[in-house]
Scaffold this motif. Structure first.
Motif: not given
Length: 370
Positions: A294-305, A339-341, A345-350, A363-368
């Protein structure tokens, strides 16, 4: 007031170089979003006429207000030419009530004083546009100006509606979609609604300067002051988008309307809260369940799980088969791969504590796209 520039006049600034105060060099640009003449009267400036337009070049856009006693001939000139040279303008902080650009400044030109606007045969290139994918609009702050390009999938012709203040005004809407698989409603109020009569399903629009809005958790674009163009039919982009849209409609592809999913500013979040719940329709569960990443995008920034069998509890509907849950791509058990830009500073993993198995995570499905 109206002539071609001489060689001595060739020194000029780009719009992005304009600073507050009286312009000490001319600026040349293309006219867009030209308005009608309006009369004004106030104690400070007296009475007169005013019209406005957006001046654009390869560096920036700026809103220009033109003042004078009789502006009819000047407006007619602006309606018939594409490029103008402006001298003697005054640069000031933009009034957000009327500003249709992202420029923090605006320009006033008094043609009865030192200001001049003349035709120009100089070549001016339009600045390149950074078109937002429709699926990315939800990451924008409300009232942000964005440029979008999409294909019309639905049209609501102008109709008269009553505003909250009891005023009757025309309103028109179009829904546009793009390759991101998302859709967004674009609203046109008052005089801007008339242009919708010229549009049909399948038309490709480029909308510059639309404003991000939200109502009942749904995102829309306010386009009453936006600059709207039909995408050139002889371009490769037009052919590619048209072919894609025809295929999508033939396969009955569903376009998900953009929802408001913005994260509150840090000062509005509880400092102890390390968990976030994103709510989406239940029908999307199986799409999420089939995703490895799963990739969450926030403008030009992205976090991947990515998945891990030892973390995150999924609340499965009756009859569903659990998939492995999310973890690091580096085979670290009980963790998330973020995967942080650069510079973040990455947060402590859950850690997926087994004593807290009653979490809710939708959450939402990953983009195509990869």
């Amino acid at each position: 007031m109206e002539s071609n520039p001489t060689p001595a006049q060739k020194v000029k600034f780009g719009i992005s170089a304009l600073l507050p105060g009286l312009m000490d060099s001319p600026v040349v640009g293309l006219i867009t979003r030209l308005t009608k003449i309006h009369a004004y009267e106030n104690n400070k400036a007296g009475s007169g006429q005013v019209f406005s337009f957006t001046l654009t070049d390869e560096t920036a856009d700026i809103r220009v207000s033109v003042f004078g006693k009789d502006l009819k001939s000047l407006l007619e000139m602006c309606q018939t030419v594409e490029t103008v040279r402006i001298s003697g303008g005054w640069i000031k902080k933009a009034d957000p009530r009327y500003n249709t650009t992202e420029n923090e400044y605006e320009m006033s030109v008094s043609v009865d004083k030192s200001g001049t606007i003349m035709t120009s045969n100089e070549t001016v290139n339009r600045r390149s546009r950074d078109y937002r994918r429709i699926s990315e609009i939800s990451a924008c702050q409300m009232k942000t100006k964005v440029d979008v390009r999409g294909i019309i999938s639905a049209v609501e012709k102008p109709k008269e509606v009553k505003t909250g203040a009891g005023k009757l005004v025309d309103l028109a809407k179009v829904t546009i979609v793009d390759r991101s698989g998302s859709s967004v409603s674009c609203t046109f109020w008052a005089s801007s609604s008339a242009q919708v009569n010229n549009w049909s399903i399948g038309d490709i629009l480029a909308i510059h300067g639309s404003q991000v809005q939200e109502y009942a958790q749904m995102i829309s674009l306010g386009c009453s002051q936006a600059e709207v163009h039909h995408w050139p039919e002889n371009s490769q982009e037009f052919s590619d988008l048209t072919e894609w849209y025809n295929g999508a409609t033939a396969s009955q592809q569903h376009f998900e309307a953009v929802r408001a999913t913005q994260i509150p500013p840090p000062e509005q979040q509880a400092s102890h809260d390390e968990e976030m719940t994103l709510h989406y329709p239940e029908r999307m569960f199986h799409q999420f369940n089939n995703m490895r990443r799963i990739r969450l995008r926030f403008g030009s920034k992205e976090v991947t799980f990515s998945r891990d069998s030892n973390s995150w509890n999924q609340q499965m509907p009756t009859g569903s088969t659990p998939r492995p849950l999310y973890t690091s791509d580096m085979s670290q058990q009980n963790s998330w791969n973020q995967q942080v830009p650069t510079g973040s500073t990455p947060r402590t993993p859950y850690t997926g504590d087994s004593s807290t198995r009653n979490q809710e995570f939708l959450t939402s499905p990953a983009e195509d796209e990869d």
